[in-house]
Every structure is written in structure tokens, then in C-alpha cells.
Design an enzyme around this catalytic site. Structure first.
Site, mmCIF file in Angstrom:
data_model
loop_
_atom_site.group_PDB
_atom_site.id
_atom_site.type_symbol
_atom_site.label_atom_id
_atom_site.label_comp_id
_atom_site.label_asym_id
_atom_site.label_seq_id
_atom_site.Cartn_x
_atom_site.Cartn_y
_atom_site.Cartn_z
ATOM 1 C CG LEU A 180 18.545 5.767 9.681
ATOM 2 C CD1 LEU A 180 20.025 6.124 9.804
ATOM 3 C CD2 LEU A 180 17.747 6.990 9.263
ATOM 4 C CE LYS A 227 12.981 -2.180 16.414
ATOM 5 N NZ LYS A 227 12.909 -3.646 16.644
ATOM 6 C CB SER A 280 -0.950 -0.003 1.202
ATOM 7 O OG SER A 280 -0.230 0.039 2.426
ATOM 8 C CG PHE A 282 6.090 1.354 10.204
ATOM 9 C CD1 PHE A 282 6.884 0.264 9.902
ATOM 10 C CD2 PHE A 282 6.639 2.618 10.096
ATOM 11 C CE1 PHE A 282 8.202 0.423 9.494
ATOM 12 C CE2 PHE A 282 7.951 2.797 9.698
ATOM 13 C CZ PHE A 282 8.737 1.699 9.390
ATOM 14 C CG ASP A 315 -1.992 -4.021 -0.045
ATOM 15 O OD1 ASP A 315 -2.123 -3.433 1.044
ATOM 16 O OD2 ASP A 315 -1.576 -5.187 -0.122
ATOM 17 C CB ALA A 370 -5.449 -4.408 7.711
ATOM 18 N N GLY A 429 -31.033 -6.930 -14.427
ATOM 19 C CA GLY A 429 -31.826 -6.144 -15.366
ATOM 20 C C GLY A 429 -31.381 -6.177 -16.804
#
Length: 668
Positions: free
Chosen positions: A337, A340, A284, A362, A434, A403, A498
Site C-alpha cells: 500500500l 503517500k 522493535s 517510524f 529493539d 535511534a 562482594g
């Protein structure tokens, strides 16, 4: 506007280094940002970077230069004027930008009230900066080189009559040698190269020396040329349009008039000059940032050292870019990078300061735990567009649920209307949740960028995958409104029913996709009559069973049997051709290999090819948005950390020693 007395550095270049220690004595202890209202590569930008480097050494902290070009510096000044004063953001520019009272009535801020000078570094002078390949370490060496190569050296300017152009013209006159002005509204030479390529002289910067090819920090400083008049001279007071000024020679005025149209350049791509800080993974978010890259933005993809984003490597081929990753990350730059680590967070803050767009997808709560939620990022850079994609709304009952595409499709209702009427719900094949969320996110980003032009502020763009699916189901809600109950599964029939035909019909051949979809509208009988003509059953035009769309829907099984008897005698492409030529909506059921191999789609650019360093020649779906004046050639997805040196060194100005230390500590 309420008077805020924002800090302003009134500067040119001479005396810049000598004043740095004095400034450092009273400088803020928090990270410092110098906002430059001009493009990278110009003398104002370079002067700011020299000051930033000196102050950074004195303070032992990061001093970041942020370019906000436009309207001769007004865009950058306005962005500072409307931002919340924080004691650590400074406007860096020329005196007329912020202290010229005559400009007050036309500017979006009150120049004499909203800014207070911190220091005046010097009066106006011009810097000579040259491409690193040019053999000149001083003004004298440069003059000798120009004389030896008359008419082959380019210099960047902001267009005919600009201060940069006049500076270059006076320089040419002083040395008795001809150079070529290459300018545009942003002070770039527009990417044209002649002889030995573009050089920067006077106040000019050049595109090859700027964002797209070489960072401004890599320009060689050759010296100062004092050829411009002083601040109070009539020449400077005339402003940017100096054509016809009596202090210029006839030849110089002619050169300005001749160059006026030739030097006016426009961006070569739609989003050129925009920088995206990309913290996306899987589909996503990555589909969103890949399209931004294909529209011309610089996309810096931030990945964990050693392993990359979660979609990069597969368990079956460790260390090799997965085909999944390759489909979604073309034309990006990759840096590694560790977010944390505090050192990694410090580097990300520097990137945010020079970014225009921040995108993340995230899992719920992750980006906030890292310390880069919307409030924190917008505090670091009030102009940034902060975009986030989640599965469910953060203030809803499913806020903390994970998700993926099929989960969002189920939550958004797509499965409830997909499948046979009496069968179980089925997941649609394409990843609507996504990529659909990614497309919605781009729309929001572009709208926010447009609003920023007038407001000067960034904002949060929020897209939920569940919401994106609901947006794709508007016609299902129309059916609900018509029938008074939830929309139902109708297999290949129209959700409104229809009408008939509305079905896939078996064609000649025994392949799994040897079918053709044939549909006729409910709005009249013409397409139905055309179907009868194609299959040779015009005798049924007046058959009472088929006189109206509703009657045809009631006898759909009879129509399907009749059409199938005809389609099985022709291959699917022939059925499509005959129906299409008769103005009946129809299409063969093409599989992925048939589409991937289609010469027309290759030629059109629906599928694009490139050389991948690990997998060789590859062909993937390309950019489906065609712009007549924006063309971005496809590039292979980057190797993990491929652009560490370019982004961290050239853009942020980190030294080789600093990069080596970050790598040693496994921060990058």
C-alpha cells in the site's frame, strides 16, 4: 449516562436491498461505518454487508462493516453508546438489542434512551448462506442436498437453545432431514468439519467461513427461510435458552440438551479474533507484532509496493527476503500500500476501521505527516489500541533524534556498565533496546485490550527504547544507591561485587567459546563449599582468606587461578554438569550454532522450522512464551503483497476491478 440518541439500524434481511436507495437519500457524505455486534459469517453480519455494498454503490463512497462481537451483541452496542457521536457511525443489529426496554437494567447503556432507530428494514427472518463449494443456489437446491446427505451437513449456531439453533432445528423439522449443529458463544461452528464441511444456515455463521479461512463476503446467498415465529410470539420472547419450551418437540429438546456441552467452544488461540494493523519495520516494532501473531492475532503487515519495509531486502540480495526480515515476520500477512497516495490512505482508513490494534515505529514525525497520528486513528476507530515505539520521548530534548538498538543502549546506560573496569564502554551483544521495547509494547497492548473490555475505548500505548533499557538496569540503580555513585563496569563480576567466583573459566579445547561461567551467591557459603568439593579442595573450607563472600571477593585472583587449573582439564559441558549436579550455578558458554543445533531446543519449540519459498528449509528462534491452551503453528514470513486479494477483496470487499485499478496506479 447522558442521552445521546445514537443512530441504530433495526434490521434483519427482507427488504434490505429495496430500502438502500431511500436510506442513501439522507445518508452522511463522510465515510460510513456499520457496527455489527456479532461475529463475521452470521446473518446479521451478512445483512450489514449487503446493505453496505448497496449503499456504497449509491453513495460512491466507502461503507465499512466493523464486527464487535460479544455478549449477544451488547459489546458492539456499548462501543457505539460510549463513543462520541459523529453522524456517520451506525449500530446494526436486531430490534431486541437496542430497543428492548426489559433489558435496560442489565445493560451498560440505556437502550431506550441512547439509541434512536434510523429505519426498520423488516421483521425477523433468517438467511440461508452456504459455503461456495456447496452445489446449491436456492433454498430448494439446498434442501435436496441435505436430504441426499443426511447427518453430514453442519450448520453454525451460537450454541444450544440460541435463535440460530432453534432456526436450524425448525428447518430440519420442516424438510424432514437431519443436520448437525456446531456452535459456540460467537456463532461459529468451531472449526469442526463433517462430511462436506461446515455450512451456514439460519442465523448461524461458521468459523471456516469466518475470519480464519474464508471471508463472509464470499458466502453464497441461497435465499430466505421463514421458519421462525414472528417477533411477538412466545417462542422468541423466551430469549436464548429455549430448552424445554412447549413449542419444541421432545426430540428437539433432547437435541438441545445433548448438544449443550458439545457445542460450547472456546477460542483455539489466546488472541484469536484480534486484528493488528502492522506498520512496523526493522526490529522493535516487528518483534512486537510477530509475538502478537504467535499468540494468535491476525497481523496485517502493510508495506510499500515493490520494495517492502526497509528490512525486507538487503543490498547484496535484491528481491530476496533477507535473513534479518525472516527472523522477525513469521505468521504475518503482507499487503502492499502506498501511504503517500490518497487512494492508499483511503484503503488504510478502511483497514483501521476493522482493526483492533495499530502498531508503528517510524522515525519521529513520519506517521503524523502521513496523516495517521494517534488522534486521527482513534477518531477513525475509537476502540483501536494505538501503539507506537520510538527511540526517545516525543516531549523530551531528543524527540527528533533517530535511534537504532546501539544508540538506545548507549542512551539508556547499558554501555556504561558493560566492559572491563578500566576499559572503554562496550555494546552488549543482544538487541536489548529493539526487542526489549517490543516486549514492553506487547505488555502495554494486552493491558489496554483488557481495559477496553470495561471502558469500550481504545488508547495510546507508548514505549521508548531508551526507557526499555533503563527498565532492564534496575539492579545497576540498586548498586548506585548502595555505593553513592554511578554504577561502574565490572567485567564478569557481579555489579555489586562482594563475591567470588563470578567469572568465565577456560575449559578444555581451543574454541573461542570453550569457557564455563561459574557463580556463587553472596548469601552464605554453601555454594562455595560445593565448589571446593567438586574441584577437590575441601582443605580450603576453613582458610581465613575465603571464610566470607567479602573475603573471597578480596582474593578473587587467587580463586580464579585455582578454579581455572581445574576447569582446563574438562570440556565446558562436563564442567557445567559437575557444577550443576553439585548445586553450583554454572553454564557453558554456548554459541549460536550450538544452541541452534540442540535437539532438545528443537523439540521444545525454542527453535522452529518452516519452508521459505525463496530460501527453502529454515530454522529460527520461535515463540518463547508457552501457553497450555494456545498453540499457533509457525508459518513462513509472507511474500511481499501475498495477501492483497484476501485482505482487500474478502475483508474490505473491494472488487477485482478496483484491485486492478489500484495495482495499475501503483497504489498496491
Amino acid at each position: 449516562m447522558t442521552m445521546k440518541r445514537l443512530p441504530f439500524i433495526f434490521a434483519s434481511l427482507i427488504g434490505l436491498i429495496s430500502c438502500a436507495p431511500a436510506l442513501a437519500q439522507t445518508w452522511p457524505t463522510a465515510p460510513v461505518t456499520l457496527v455489527v455486534g456479532f461475529a463475521p459469517g452470521g446473518s446479521t453480519d451478512i445483512a450489514a454487508r449487503v446493505l453496505a455494498e448497496q449503499l456504497g454503490k449509491k453513495l460512491g463512497q466507502s461503507v465499512v462493516v466493523v464486527n464487535r462481537p460479544g455478549a449477544s451483541g451488547v459489546v458492539g452496542a456499548n462501543s457505539v453508546a460510549i463513543s462520541k457521536p459523529d453522524g456517520q457511525t451506525f449500530l446494526f443489529g436486531s430490534g431486541s438489542l437496542a430497543s428492548g426496554p426489559s433489558l435496560n437494567k442489565s445493560l451498560p447503556y440505556d437502550a431506550s434512551q441512547d439509541f434512536v432507530p434510523v429505519t426498520q428494514i423488516t421483521s425477523i427472518a433468517s438467511i440461508l448462506a452456504v459455503h461456495p463449494s456447496l452445489p446449491a443456489k436456492s433454498v430448494k437446491e439446498f434442501v435436496d442436498y441435505v436430504k441426499a446427505n443426511p447427518g453430514k451437513i453442519n450448520y453454525g449456531s451460537a450454541g444450544a437453545g440460541s435463535l440460530q439453533h432453534v432456526s436450524g432445528a425448525l428447518f430440519e423439522k420442516a424438510i424432514g432431514a437431519r443436520m448437525v449443529s456446531q456452535g459456540d458463544a460467537g456463532g461459529h461452528c468451531g472449526g469442526h468439519e463433517q462430511g462436506d464441511g461446515c455450512r451456514a444456515i439460519g442465523d448461524g455463521g461458521t468459523q471456516p467461513l469466518g475470519r480464519s479461512r474464508i471471508g463472509a463476503s464470499r458466502l453464497k446467498f441461497a435465499g430466505i427461510q421463514r421458519l421462525l415465529p414472528k417477533r411477538d410470539s412466545p417462542l422468541e420472547r423466551t430469549g436464548p435458552d429455549l430448552r424445554g419450551h412447549p413449542q419444541l418437540s421432545h426430540e428437539e429438546n433432547n437435541a438441545m440438551s445433548t448438544d449443550a456441552s458439545a457445542t460450547a467452544q472456546t477460542p483455539t488461540t489466546a488472541l484469536q479474533g484480534l486484528r493488528v494493523i502492522d506498520l512496523t519495520q526493522f526490529e522493535s516494532g516487528t518483534s512486537c507484532t510477530q509475538l502478537l501473531a504467535w499468540l494468535g492475532a491476525e497481523v496485517i503487515k502493510i508495506e510499500p509496493p515493490g520494495k517492502g519495509e526497509q528490512g525486507r531486502f538487503s543490498s547484496t540480495e535484491p528481491g530476496v527476503d533477507s535473513h534479518y526480515f525472516i527472523q522477525l515476520n513469521a505468521n504475518k500477512k503482507s499487503v502492499t500500500l502506498d501511504l503517500k497516495a490518497e487512494a492508499g490512505k483511503k484503503v488504510l482508513r478502511q483497514l483501521i476501521a476493522v482493526g483492533d490494534i495499530f502498531v508503528e515505529n517510524f522515525a519521529p514525525g513520519v506517521i503524523e505527516r502521513l496523516g495517521f497520528g494517534a488522534a486521527e486513528v482513534l477518531e477513525l476507530n475509537p476502540r483501536i489500541i494505538y501503539a507506537r515505539i520510538k527511540g526517545f520521548a516525543p516531549n523530551g530534548p531528543y524527540a527528533n533524534y533517530l535511534a537504532f538498538d546501539p544508540i538506545a543502549q548507549a542512551a539508556g546506560g547499558a554501555l556504561s556498565i558493560t566492559g572491563e573496569p578500566q576499559g572503554r564502554p562496550l555494546k552488549p551483544g543482544p538487541n536489548f533496546a529493539d526487542s526489549g521495547a517490543g516486549l514492553h509494547c506487547i505488555v502495554g497492548i494486552l493491558a489496554a485490550l483488557h481495559q477496553r473490555q470495561s471502558s469500550g475505548r481504545g488508547q495510546v500505548v507508548e514505549v521508548m527504547m531508551q526507557d526499555a533499557i533503563i527498565a532492564f538496569m534496575r539492579i545497576a540503580y540498586a548498586a548506585q544507591a548502595m555505593f553513592g555513585h554511578a554504577a561502574v563496569r565490572t567485567a564478569n563480576q557481579s555489579i555489586f561485587a562482594g563475591t567470588s567466583p563470578s567469572e568465565v573459566y577456560r575449559c578444555k579445547g581451543d574454541g573461542p567459546n570453550d569457557y564455563c561461567y561459574i557463580y556463587t551467591t553472596r548469601a552464605g557459603n554453601k555454594q562455595w563449599h560445593n565448589v571446593l568439593k567438586v574441584i577437590g579442595r575441601e582443605d580450603l573450607v576453613d582458610d581465613p582468606r575465603f571464610l566470607t563472600p567479602g573475603q573471597r571477593a578480596a582474593h578473587a585472583s587467587e580463586i580464579d587461578a585455582m578454579i581455572s587449573q581445574w576447569t582446563c582439564q574438562h570440556d565446558k559441558r562436563e564442567v557445567m554438569r559437575l557444577m550443576g549436579q553439585a548445586m553450583v550455578p554454572a553454564s557453558a558458554v554456548f554459541d549460536t550454532m550450538e544452541l541452534w543445533s540442540d535437539p532438545h531446543l528443537r523439540e521444545r519449540g525454542t527453535f522452529v522450522s518452516f519452508e521459505h519459498p525463496q530460501r527453502g528449509q529454515l530454522t529460527i528462534p520461535g515463540n518463547m512464551v508457552r501457553l497450555s491452551d494456545s498453540h499457533v503453528p509457525v508459518q513462513s514470513p509472507p511474500a511481499l503483497g501475498e495477501h492483497n486479494a484476501v485482505i482487500y477483496g474478502d475483508l474490505l470487499g473491494l472488487s477485482a476491478e478496483e484491485l486492478a485499478q489500484l495495482k495499475h496506479n501503483q497504489v498496491i
